[in-house]
Design a protein around this motif. Structure first.
Motif, short mmCIF file in Angstrom:
data_model
loop_
_atom_site.label_atom_id
_atom_site.label_comp_id
_atom_site.label_asym_id
_atom_site.label_seq_id
_atom_site.Cartn_x
_atom_site.Cartn_y
_atom_site.Cartn_z
N ILE A 96 39.44 29.94 -36.55
CA ILE A 96 40.17 29.70 -35.30
C ILE A 96 40.19 30.95 -34.44
N GLY A 97 40.33 32.10 -35.06
CA GLY A 97 40.47 33.34 -34.31
C GLY A 97 39.17 33.99 -33.90
N PHE A 98 38.03 33.38 -34.24
CA PHE A 98 36.73 34.01 -33.96
C PHE A 98 36.56 34.30 -32.46
N GLY A 99 36.87 33.34 -31.62
CA GLY A 99 36.71 33.53 -30.18
C GLY A 99 37.62 34.62 -29.63
N SER A 106 44.05 41.85 -28.90
CA SER A 106 44.73 42.75 -29.84
C SER A 106 45.09 41.99 -31.12
N PRO A 107 45.13 42.67 -32.27
CA PRO A 107 45.45 42.01 -33.54
C PRO A 107 46.77 41.24 -33.51
N SER A 108 47.79 41.81 -32.89
CA SER A 108 49.08 41.13 -32.85
C SER A 108 49.02 39.86 -32.00
N GLU A 109 48.32 39.93 -30.86
CA GLU A 109 48.16 38.76 -30.00
C GLU A 109 47.30 37.71 -30.69
N GLU A 110 46.26 38.16 -31.38
CA GLU A 110 45.40 37.23 -32.13
C GLU A 110 46.21 36.48 -33.17
N ALA A 115 48.55 31.40 -34.96
CA ALA A 115 49.71 30.69 -35.52
C ALA A 115 50.11 29.52 -34.61
N GLU A 116 50.10 29.75 -33.30
CA GLU A 116 50.43 28.68 -32.37
C GLU A 116 49.43 27.54 -32.44
N ALA A 117 48.14 27.87 -32.53
CA ALA A 117 47.10 26.84 -32.61
C ALA A 117 47.21 26.05 -33.91
N LEU A 118 47.47 26.75 -35.01
CA LEU A 118 47.64 26.07 -36.31
C LEU A 118 48.82 25.11 -36.26
N ASP A 119 49.90 25.55 -35.63
CA ASP A 119 51.08 24.69 -35.52
C ASP A 119 50.78 23.47 -34.65
N LEU A 120 50.02 23.67 -33.58
CA LEU A 120 49.70 22.58 -32.68
C LEU A 120 48.90 21.49 -33.37
N VAL A 121 47.95 21.89 -34.23
CA VAL A 121 47.12 20.91 -34.92
C VAL A 121 47.68 20.56 -36.30
N GLN A 122 48.89 21.04 -36.59
CA GLN A 122 49.61 20.71 -37.82
C GLN A 122 48.84 21.11 -39.07
N LEU A 123 48.34 22.37 -39.05
CA LEU A 123 47.61 22.91 -40.20
C LEU A 123 48.15 24.28 -40.60
N SER A 124 49.41 24.56 -40.30
CA SER A 124 49.98 25.88 -40.59
C SER A 124 49.91 26.22 -42.07
#
Length: 339
Positions: A96-99, A106-110, A115-124
């Motif tokens: 997910i973070g490749f792009g 930055s690592p913190s923003e990544e 985490a937000e994307a994982l939560d959105l697609v319900q794969l946290s």
């Protein structure tokens, strides 16, 4: 997010004209499906919007920028293909973070955006897993999260659900619609599945031989096709034979027209009903499929299809005489000269 405007776009490959003076607007935040038979130009149009192919002429505008000669990496789009193309040696989170890493976030923003994307697609709870440890539907969600984690202006989907089985595909249609609505991204979706387009889309565009045949709300295109091709391609149509037109209540037109009726608008009965359009028929076959049934009937020498709830059909054996009927409002009208 951004709208996408296509104006007079033409694209040829040798002597073949894949796109022929196409103009269309994809509204900001809308879910738009492109439909058409193989070779109609829908994938070429998607690739032209993405920047994998440049048009021979015409303009492509994403938001406030003309991008027809802009390379793909500078168009600020997200893409998802039939083949999800996940990196097998990377975890879900790293895929997910490749792009983001390519964009040197930055690592913190990544970490936050993954985490937000994982939560959105319900794969946290699947962040550390590898692609081979996921189901087909879960891999599809990872690919979707990877496409949207960079916050693109436009999301382009090329048959992303075609590899899934029917049950999982229906589930993912619901999820895809939910996610698209939640993030509000302009989404352009290529599919061969007409039912899928009707379920997901705010608007539909039908292409044929590089030209747009019709654009509109799914219900409007389905109920009021503008050509015989559109009527037959999106759904099914039973065309009224010329010999049967006299005595029927048909829409008034000022030009030569053809008339049709959808299979689900027909009623089958043993006796002629009153107050509706009705034609004598012969029941050839009745196919049970659970709650619904499909009947093949012969009307004036033509085979028609009728779809109804099984419990609503009369108990008639094959080869029985019958009547098919429909309300005048359910008659489809297209110009006789339309392809």
């Amino acid at each position: 997010m951004s709208s996408v405007e296509i104006r007079n776009v033409t694209k040829t490959f040798g002597r073949a004209r894949a796109l022929d003076d196409v103009s269309i607007t994809f509204d900001d935040g809308a879910f738009f499906a492109l439909l058409g038979p193989s070779g109609s130009g829908k994938t070429t149009l998607l690739r032209t919007i993405a920047g994998f192919s440049f048009p021979d002429s015409g303009t492509i505008r994403i938001g406030d920028r003309n991008v027809e000669t802009t390379p793909v990496e500078k168009r600020d789009i997200g893409m998802m293909f039939q083949n999800y193309a996940l990196f097998p040696n990377m975890s879900v989170a790293d895929n997910i973070g490749f792009g983001l890493r390519v964009r040197r976030v930055s690592p913190s923003e990544e970490k936050r955006r993954i985490a937000e994307a994982l939560d959105l697609v319900q794969l946290s709870d699947k962040a550390a897993r590898m692609p081979h440890q996921l189901s087909g539907g879960q891999r599809q969600r990872v690919a979707l999260a990877r496409a949207i984690v960079t916050n693109p202006k436009v999301l382009l989907l090329d048959e992303p659900l075609s590899a899934l089985d029917k049950t999982l595909r229906v589930d993912m249609q619901i999820e895809l619609k939910r996610i698209q609505r939640e993030i509000g991204i302009t989404t352009i979706f290529v599919t061969h599945d007409q039912e899928e387009a009707l379920i997901l889309s705010d608007r539909i565009g039908i292409l044929r031989d590089g030209k747009l045949v019709q654009v509109g709300h799914p219900r409007a295109v389905y109920d009021r096709p503008e050509s015989a091709f559109a009527a037959d391609f999106l759904g099914e149509a039973n065309w009224l034979p010329e010999a049967a037109l006299s005595g029927l209540a048909l829409p008034q037109t000022t030009q030569a027209s053809r008339f049709a009726v959808r299979p689900e608008a027909l009623t089958l009965s043993a006796e002629r009903p009153e107050g509706v359009n009705a034609l004598p028929a012969r029941l050839e076959q009745r196919v049970f499929s659970g709650a619904m049934a499909t009947c093949i009937v012969t009307v004036e020498g033509q085979q028609w299809k009728l779809i109804a709830r099984d419990r609503d059909l009369p108990d008639l054996p094959a080869q029985s005489p019958a009547w098919v009927s429909w309300t005048p409002a359910d008659t489809i009208t297209v110009p006789a000269t339309a392809p």
